[in-house]
Design a protein around this motif. Structure first.
Motif, PDB file in Angstrom:
ATOM      1  N   THR A   1      33.830  48.791   7.123  1.00 12.04           N
ATOM      2  CA  THR A   1      33.911  49.796   6.064  1.00 12.04           C
ATOM      3  C   THR A   1      35.279  50.480   6.052  1.00 12.04           C
ATOM      4  OG1 THR A   1      33.008  51.539   7.495  1.00 12.04           O
ATOM      5  CG2 THR A   1      31.433  50.236   6.206  1.00 12.04           C
TER       6      THR A   1
ATOM      7  N   TYR B   1      33.816  46.899   2.223  1.00 12.91           N
ATOM      8  CA  TYR B   1      32.703  47.832   2.033  1.00 12.91           C
ATOM      9  C   TYR B   1      33.238  49.253   2.058  1.00 12.91           C
ATOM     10  CZ  TYR B   1      29.240  44.129   2.867  1.00 12.91           C
ATOM     11  OH  TYR B   1      28.462  43.005   2.774  1.00 12.91           O
ATOM     12  N   ASP B   2      32.652  50.112   1.230  1.00 11.57           N
ATOM     13  CA  ASP B   2      33.020  51.518   1.315  1.00 11.57           C
ATOM     14  C   ASP B   2      32.205  52.189   2.422  1.00 11.57           C
ATOM     15  OD1 ASP B   2      30.462  52.156   0.299  1.00 11.57           O
ATOM     16  OD2 ASP B   2      31.202  52.453  -1.743  1.00 11.57           O
TER      17      ASP B   2
ATOM     18  N   TYR C   1      34.857  42.415  -2.028  1.00 16.27           N
ATOM     19  CA  TYR C   1      33.803  41.534  -1.494  1.00 16.27           C
ATOM     20  C   TYR C   1      33.572  40.371  -2.447  1.00 16.27           C
ATOM     21  CZ  TYR C   1      29.132  39.856  -0.304  1.00 16.27           C
ATOM     22  OH  TYR C   1      28.048  39.045   0.000  1.00 16.27           O
ATOM     23  N   TYR C   2      33.480  40.674  -3.726  1.00 17.67           N
ATOM     24  CA  TYR C   2      33.163  39.625  -4.698  1.00 17.67           C
ATOM     25  C   TYR C   2      34.346  38.681  -4.910  1.00 17.67           C
ATOM     26  CZ  TYR C   2      29.107  42.517  -5.409  1.00 17.67           C
ATOM     27  OH  TYR C   2      27.961  43.251  -5.193  1.00 17.67           O
TER      28      TYR C   2
ATOM     29  N   ASP D   1      23.335  54.333  10.344  1.00 14.37           N
ATOM     30  CA  ASP D   1      24.549  53.575  10.067  1.00 14.37           C
ATOM     31  C   ASP D   1      24.645  52.329  10.942  1.00 14.37           C
ATOM     32  OD1 ASP D   1      25.185  55.388   8.182  1.00 14.37           O
ATOM     33  OD2 ASP D   1      26.920  56.245   9.213  1.00 14.37           O
TER      34      ASP D   1
ATOM     35  N   ALA E   1      29.755  54.052   2.318  1.00 15.34           N
ATOM     36  CA  ALA E   1      28.308  54.077   2.060  1.00 15.34           C
ATOM     37  C   ALA E   1      27.718  52.670   2.221  1.00 15.34           C
ATOM     38  CB  ALA E   1      28.026  54.606   0.664  1.00 15.34           C
ATOM     39  N   PHE E   2      28.513  51.762   2.786  1.00 16.09           N
ATOM     40  CA  PHE E   2      28.102  50.370   3.024  1.00 16.09           C
ATOM     41  C   PHE E   2      27.808  49.626   1.711  1.00 16.09           C
ATOM     42  CE2 PHE E   2      26.954  52.700   6.878  1.00 16.09           C
ATOM     43  CZ  PHE E   2      27.587  51.925   7.843  1.00 16.09           C
ATOM     44  N   THR E   3      28.509  50.029   0.663  1.00 15.70           N
ATOM     45  CA  THR E   3      28.376  49.359  -0.630  1.00 15.70           C
ATOM     46  C   THR E   3      29.475  48.324  -0.789  1.00 15.70           C
ATOM     47  OG1 THR E   3      27.453  51.369  -1.617  1.00 15.70           O
ATOM     48  CG2 THR E   3      28.312  49.690  -3.134  1.00 15.70           C
ATOM     49  N   ARG E   4      29.101  47.163  -1.303  1.00 14.33           N
ATOM     50  CA  ARG E   4      30.094  46.117  -1.546  1.00 14.33           C
ATOM     51  C   ARG E   4      31.100  46.580  -2.597  1.00 14.33           C
ATOM     52  NH1 ARG E   4      25.860  41.092  -2.406  1.00 14.33           N
ATOM     53  NH2 ARG E   4      25.244  40.795  -0.216  1.00 14.33           N
ATOM     54  N   LYS E   5      32.378  46.418  -2.284  1.00 12.07           N
ATOM     55  CA  LYS E   5      33.444  46.742  -3.221  1.00 12.07           C
ATOM     56  C   LYS E   5      33.842  45.489  -4.005  1.00 12.07           C
ATOM     57  CE  LYS E   5      36.833  48.821  -1.273  1.00 12.07           C
ATOM     58  NZ  LYS E   5      37.865  48.986  -0.246  1.00 12.07           N
TER      59      LYS E   5
ATOM     60  N   ILE F   1      24.142  44.019   7.960  1.00 16.61           N
ATOM     61  CA  ILE F   1      25.243  43.379   7.245  1.00 16.61           C
ATOM     62  C   ILE F   1      25.841  42.254   8.073  1.00 16.61           C
ATOM     63  CG2 ILE F   1      27.570  43.720   6.327  1.00 16.61           C
ATOM     64  CD1 ILE F   1      26.721  46.511   5.463  1.00 16.61           C
TER      65      ILE F   1
END
Length: 563
Positions: free
Chosen positions: A343, A357-358, A367-368, A59, A360-364, A66
């Protein structure tokens, strides 16, 4: 035969924003920082064990990547409650480690906070009942120690000297005894007394007749030890109509008129997704502080609501808010934009999923929203050099001085962060501080070119030039009243449709960044229902399609999403 109605959106024409995304990827842009030049974009970073490029924890390594790819700055917290081990005893090891982390990567550092009400100090602090002399000695020792440790006084770019000095929902100052309903907000430093107001404001704008003296003293002491800029910060000061904003504006004017060292106002900007915001009010408010000669920074962005369940609708709501917020920040000239963590699990707003970010370090989607707003910011760029170096180049937009740069003898690029309309640009040269150039101002500097994306302008002998804003510049997305039916479609259904269908799903809805999202609608029982276009890119063409029981398309209606 009963028919089953399934609604889905098909993007017929690709929006400008989607084209820009594809273009940016082809140009090798790696993150949000690649869309900004003069703006500092970053996050508040919590200390992790073995923080850095050699971290063993997965992590932590992802966090490092990031930060490196997405952001050009960072915030480090300096709460006395976390770092004061005793009277004049501090553990600054984690602060120093994070400062060095950013400093070694050439990312400017913002700190938060040095002084605040008692809730940000150790519990033993207010129990000591210090005298004024003892408080001043403690103040000086704290600032001197953190500045000299690790050479922080030179490494850190900005210092949040004072945080949350006003009552939670008012414009008066927190006192030695907490206001009713605000336990924990007492302020021990008020003991140092008050000084009369020097803001120059009159009538209703003059909120407080006097200001706490400790404010002057902590800023003057900080100015003695720190090379970085000094910031005053609070929350609920972002919009013109907020009561606390007027108290903050008066204090800022008082400090400026009293020659108290102050460089910037920090707007915490903890946003509620349950509220509707007037972003024009945000821009107007920010510009009012800038008119005092101060910089303005967004310093603690997050967005959520404890009473709203996080689902796809809420995710798109966050995205819309983040888009409008970043857009307004750039339009008003903000120099720093900082998010209050990376996150969702690392935020103080439990279970609100309040960051980009959630876990799981995924862009939500949020972000966009930021990415789209950053890409939409039109910039003026200038290439210039000085004849002998040290001259000042001033840029005027429609006759108002909007930017200044100190020139070097070599050709250098300069950027102005926001430009949204046709304007007349002119330049002035100041050689008063460069003895070698005083006699000949025309040779002091020369501007070779000025351009906005895609269009280049020649500037000769400092004469003005007319510059046009791009026609493709997106407009801010607005939160509109559903009752007006603006950006909302009302869909009528037959009796058979109502009996056959309990829930509608909207598939492939083109959002503001051109990507597709699936939106689940709640069950509808009446003969009509509405589809809101708030998160859909203006100008996109959607198709509302009816499908029969055999899965065959039986009807289709094309609609263009309005502005």
């Amino acid at each position: 035969m009963k028919t089953k109605v399934i609604l889905f959106f098909t993007l017929i024409c690709i929006s400008v924003s989607a084209q820009e995304i594809q273009q940016s990827e082809s140009e090798g842009l790696s993150g949000l920082k690649d869309y900004v030049h003069t703006t500092k974009l970053g996050i508040m970073t919590k200390w992790r064990k073995d923080f850095g490029p050699n971290a063993e924890d997965v992590d932590t390594r992802i966090t490092n990547d990031i930060i490196e790819n997405e952001f050009n700055s960072g915030t480090v917290t300096t709460y006395p409650s976390s770092n004061w081990d005793g009277e004049r005893e501090y553990d600054l090891s984690r602060i120093n480690e994070l400062v060095n982390y950013y400093y070694s990567r050439n990312k400017p550092i913002m700190t938060h906070l040095l002084f605040a009400p008692n809730q940000y100090f150790p519990k033993w602090f207010p129990k000591k009942d210090y005298s004024k002399k003892q408080l001043r000695a403690l103040m000086d020792h704290w600032l001197k120690t953190i500045a000299e440790a690790n050479d922080n006084g030179k490494k850190v770019a900005t210092w949040n000297v004072l945080n949350e000095v006003f009552e939670h929902h008012g414009n008066g100052y927190k006192g030695i005894k907490h206001p009713k309903g605000q336990p924990g907000s007492e302020n021990e430093w008020i003991k140092l007394g008050y000084e009369p107001d020097n803001s120059g404001l009159t009538g209703d704008a003059k909120i407080n007749k006097e200001h706490p003296l400790f404010i002057r003293e902590i800023f003057e002491t900080a100015d003695k030890y720190f090379e970085g800029k000094l910031e005053l910060r609070d929350w609920n000061i972002e919009f013109m109509e907020q009561a606390k904003r007027h108290g903050m504006y008066q204090l800022a004017a008082h400090m400026v008129n009293s020659d108290i060292p102050l460089d910037a106002i920090g707007f915490q900007t903890h946003i509620s997704t349950a509220a509707d915001y007037e972003w024009d009010s945000f821009v107007q408010n920010v510009k009012s502080f800038r008119a005092l000669g101060l910089e303005t920074w967004i310093v603690e962005i997050d967005f959520g609501d404890k009473d709203r369940f996080y689902n796809e609708e809420e995710a798109l709501r966050q995205k819309l808010i983040n888009y409008n917020l970043v857009r307004a920040a750039l339009e008003s000239g903000m120099e720093w934009i900082q998010y209050w963590g990376l996150t969702d699990g690392g935020t103080w707003r439990d279970y609100q999923h309040a960051l980009m970010y959630d876990d799981a370090f995924t862009r939500k989607p949020a972000y966009y929203g930021a990415e789209e707003a950053l890409k939409a910011s039109e910039r003026l760029k200038v290439k210039a050099k000085g004849n002998c170096g040290g001259e000042k180049l001033y840029m005027n937009i429609d006759g108002k001085r909007m930017a200044s740069w100190v020139l070097s003898p070599e050709w250098s690029d300069y950027a102005y962060p926001w430009f949204t309309k046709d304007a007349e640009i002119s330049f002035e040269i100041d050689t008063s501080e460069t003895a070698a150039c005083k006699k000949d101002q025309e040779k002091g500097a020369s501007v070779a070119k000025l351009w906005s994306y895609g269009t280049e302008y020649e500037v000769i002998n400092m004469k003005s030039v007319k510059v046009k804003a791009p026609s493709s510049l997106p407009k801010p997305l607005k939160e509109l009243d559903i009752r007006t039916q603006a950006r909302t479609y009302i869909i009528n259904r037959t009796k058979d449709d109502i009996e056959a269908v309990e829930r509608f799903n909207i598939y492939n809805a083109p959002t503001i960044d051109g990507f597709f999202q699936r939106i689940n609608l709640r069950p509808h029982t009446g003969p009509e229902f509405s589809i809101s276009m708030k998160q859909v890119a203006p100008g996109s063409v959607i198709a509302i399609t009816r499908i029969n029981d055999n899965g065959e398309e039986s009807a289709r209606t094309f609609l263009t999403v309005p502005n």
